[in-house]
Scaffold this motif. Structure first.
Motif, PDB file in Angstrom:
ATOM      1  N   ASP A 235       0.849  -1.185   0.000  1.00  0.00           N
ATOM      2  CA  ASP A 235       0.000   0.000   0.000  1.00  0.00           C
ATOM      3  C   ASP A 235       0.889   1.242   0.000  1.00  0.00           C
ATOM      4  OD1 ASP A 235      -2.105   1.720   0.104  1.00  0.00           O
ATOM      5  OD2 ASP A 235      -2.733   1.200   2.133  1.00  0.00           O
ATOM      6  N   ARG A 236       1.240   1.688  -1.208  1.00  0.00           N
ATOM      7  CA  ARG A 236       2.108   2.857  -1.372  1.00  0.00           C
ATOM      8  C   ARG A 236       1.809   3.497  -2.717  1.00  0.00           C
ATOM      9  NH1 ARG A 236       6.380   2.049  -4.873  1.00  0.00           N
ATOM     10  NH2 ARG A 236       6.905  -0.087  -5.401  1.00  0.00           N
ATOM     11  N   GLU A 237       2.552   4.539  -3.043  1.00  0.00           N
ATOM     12  CA  GLU A 237       2.368   5.192  -4.332  1.00  0.00           C
ATOM     13  C   GLU A 237       3.330   4.591  -5.350  1.00  0.00           C
ATOM     14  OE1 GLU A 237       1.117   9.485  -4.589  1.00  0.00           O
ATOM     15  OE2 GLU A 237       3.194   9.628  -5.236  1.00  0.00           O
ATOM     16  N   TYR A 238       2.840   4.332  -6.546  1.00  0.00           N
ATOM     17  CA  TYR A 238       3.641   3.743  -7.620  1.00  0.00           C
ATOM     18  C   TYR A 238       3.862   4.787  -8.707  1.00  0.00           C
ATOM     19  CZ  TYR A 238       2.854  -0.627  -5.261  1.00  0.00           C
ATOM     20  OH  TYR A 238       2.851  -1.625  -4.318  1.00  0.00           O
ATOM     21  N   GLU A 239       5.104   4.838  -9.208  1.00  0.00           N
ATOM     22  CA  GLU A 239       5.488   5.851 -10.189  1.00  0.00           C
ATOM     23  C   GLU A 239       5.101   5.476 -11.622  1.00  0.00           C
ATOM     24  OE1 GLU A 239       6.638   8.883  -9.469  1.00  0.00           O
ATOM     25  OE2 GLU A 239       6.381   8.291  -7.373  1.00  0.00           O
ATOM     26  N   GLY A 240       4.886   4.179 -11.860  1.00  0.00           N
ATOM     27  CA  GLY A 240       4.553   3.758 -13.218  1.00  0.00           C
ATOM     28  C   GLY A 240       4.212   2.286 -13.264  1.00  0.00           C
ATOM     29  N   PRO A 241       3.784   1.813 -14.428  1.00  0.00           N
ATOM     30  CA  PRO A 241       3.360   0.423 -14.557  1.00  0.00           C
ATOM     31  C   PRO A 241       4.463  -0.587 -14.281  1.00  0.00           C
ATOM     32  CG  PRO A 241       3.405   1.504 -16.705  1.00  0.00           C
ATOM     33  CD  PRO A 241       3.630   2.565 -15.673  1.00  0.00           C
ATOM     34  N   SER A 242       5.709  -0.228 -14.582  1.00  0.00           N
ATOM     35  CA  SER A 242       6.791  -1.184 -14.309  1.00  0.00           C
ATOM     36  C   SER A 242       6.958  -1.401 -12.809  1.00  0.00           C
ATOM     37  CB  SER A 242       8.101  -0.714 -14.945  1.00  0.00           C
ATOM     38  OG  SER A 242       8.480   0.545 -14.428  1.00  0.00           O
ATOM     39  N   GLY A 243       6.730  -0.374 -12.021  1.00  0.00           N
ATOM     40  CA  GLY A 243       6.797  -0.509 -10.571  1.00  0.00           C
ATOM     41  C   GLY A 243       5.700  -1.403 -10.029  1.00  0.00           C
ATOM     42  N   VAL A 244       4.528  -1.310 -10.631  1.00  0.00           N
ATOM     43  CA  VAL A 244       3.407  -2.159 -10.219  1.00  0.00           C
ATOM     44  C   VAL A 244       3.720  -3.613 -10.580  1.00  0.00           C
ATOM     45  CG1 VAL A 244       0.945  -2.640 -10.488  1.00  0.00           C
ATOM     46  CG2 VAL A 244       1.750  -0.267 -10.492  1.00  0.00           C
ATOM     47  N   SER A 245       4.202  -3.837 -11.785  1.00  0.00           N
ATOM     48  CA  SER A 245       4.548  -5.208 -12.197  1.00  0.00           C
ATOM     49  C   SER A 245       5.622  -5.786 -11.299  1.00  0.00           C
ATOM     50  CB  SER A 245       5.056  -5.219 -13.646  1.00  0.00           C
ATOM     51  OG  SER A 245       3.976  -5.097 -14.538  1.00  0.00           O
ATOM     52  N   ALA A 246       6.625  -4.983 -10.952  1.00  0.00           N
ATOM     53  CA  ALA A 246       7.690  -5.449 -10.064  1.00  0.00           C
ATOM     54  C   ALA A 246       7.111  -5.846  -8.708  1.00  0.00           C
ATOM     55  CB  ALA A 246       8.759  -4.378  -9.905  1.00  0.00           C
ATOM     56  N   ALA A 247       6.156  -5.064  -8.201  1.00  0.00           N
ATOM     57  CA  ALA A 247       5.544  -5.376  -6.907  1.00  0.00           C
ATOM     58  C   ALA A 247       4.749  -6.666  -6.967  1.00  0.00           C
ATOM     59  CB  ALA A 247       4.647  -4.217  -6.470  1.00  0.00           C
ATOM     60  N   VAL A 248       4.113  -6.937  -8.085  1.00  0.00           N
ATOM     61  CA  VAL A 248       3.313  -8.159  -8.241  1.00  0.00           C
ATOM     62  C   VAL A 248       4.212  -9.383  -8.352  1.00  0.00           C
ATOM     63  CG1 VAL A 248       1.762  -9.429  -9.803  1.00  0.00           C
ATOM     64  CG2 VAL A 248       1.313  -7.019  -9.269  1.00  0.00           C
ATOM     65  N   PHE A 249       5.279  -9.290  -9.125  1.00  0.00           N
ATOM     66  CA  PHE A 249       6.074 -10.462  -9.460  1.00  0.00           C
ATOM     67  C   PHE A 249       7.323 -10.660  -8.614  1.00  0.00           C
ATOM     68  CE2 PHE A 249       3.449  -9.817 -13.226  1.00  0.00           C
ATOM     69  CZ  PHE A 249       2.885 -11.071 -13.322  1.00  0.00           C
ATOM     70  N   ASP A 250       7.581  -9.775  -7.662  1.00  0.00           N
ATOM     71  CA  ASP A 250       8.744  -9.961  -6.783  1.00  0.00           C
ATOM     72  C   ASP A 250       8.422 -10.857  -5.619  1.00  0.00           C
ATOM     73  OD1 ASP A 250      10.434  -8.564  -8.334  1.00  0.00           O
ATOM     74  OD2 ASP A 250      10.522  -6.789  -7.048  1.00  0.00           O
TER      75      ASP A 250
END
Length: 57
Positions: free
Chosen positions: A42-57
């Motif tokens: 639960d934070r602020e994401y700068e772009g779609p790559s950051g969201v994908s990284a959060a999902v797949f890490d």
């Protein structure tokens, strides 16, 4: 589910975006994608790559 599925769900999203805004944007889409997005930090994401990284890490 793949990073491409996440990107499709977030198409047109304005960044930076909070988890809540991301979930709202993806609502009504693929259930697996929505389930995965609900598990991101639960934070602020700068772009779609950051969201994908959060999902797949």
């Amino acid at each position: 589910m793949s990073p491409i599925d996440i990107q499709k769900a977030l198409k047109g999203m304005d960044y930076p975006a909070t988890k809540e805004q991301i979930l709202e944007h993806a609502k009504g889409g693929d259930k697996d994608v929505l389930d995965a997005l609900q598990k991101i930090d639960d934070r602020e994401y700068e772009g779609p790559s950051g969201v994908s990284a959060a999902v797949f890490d």
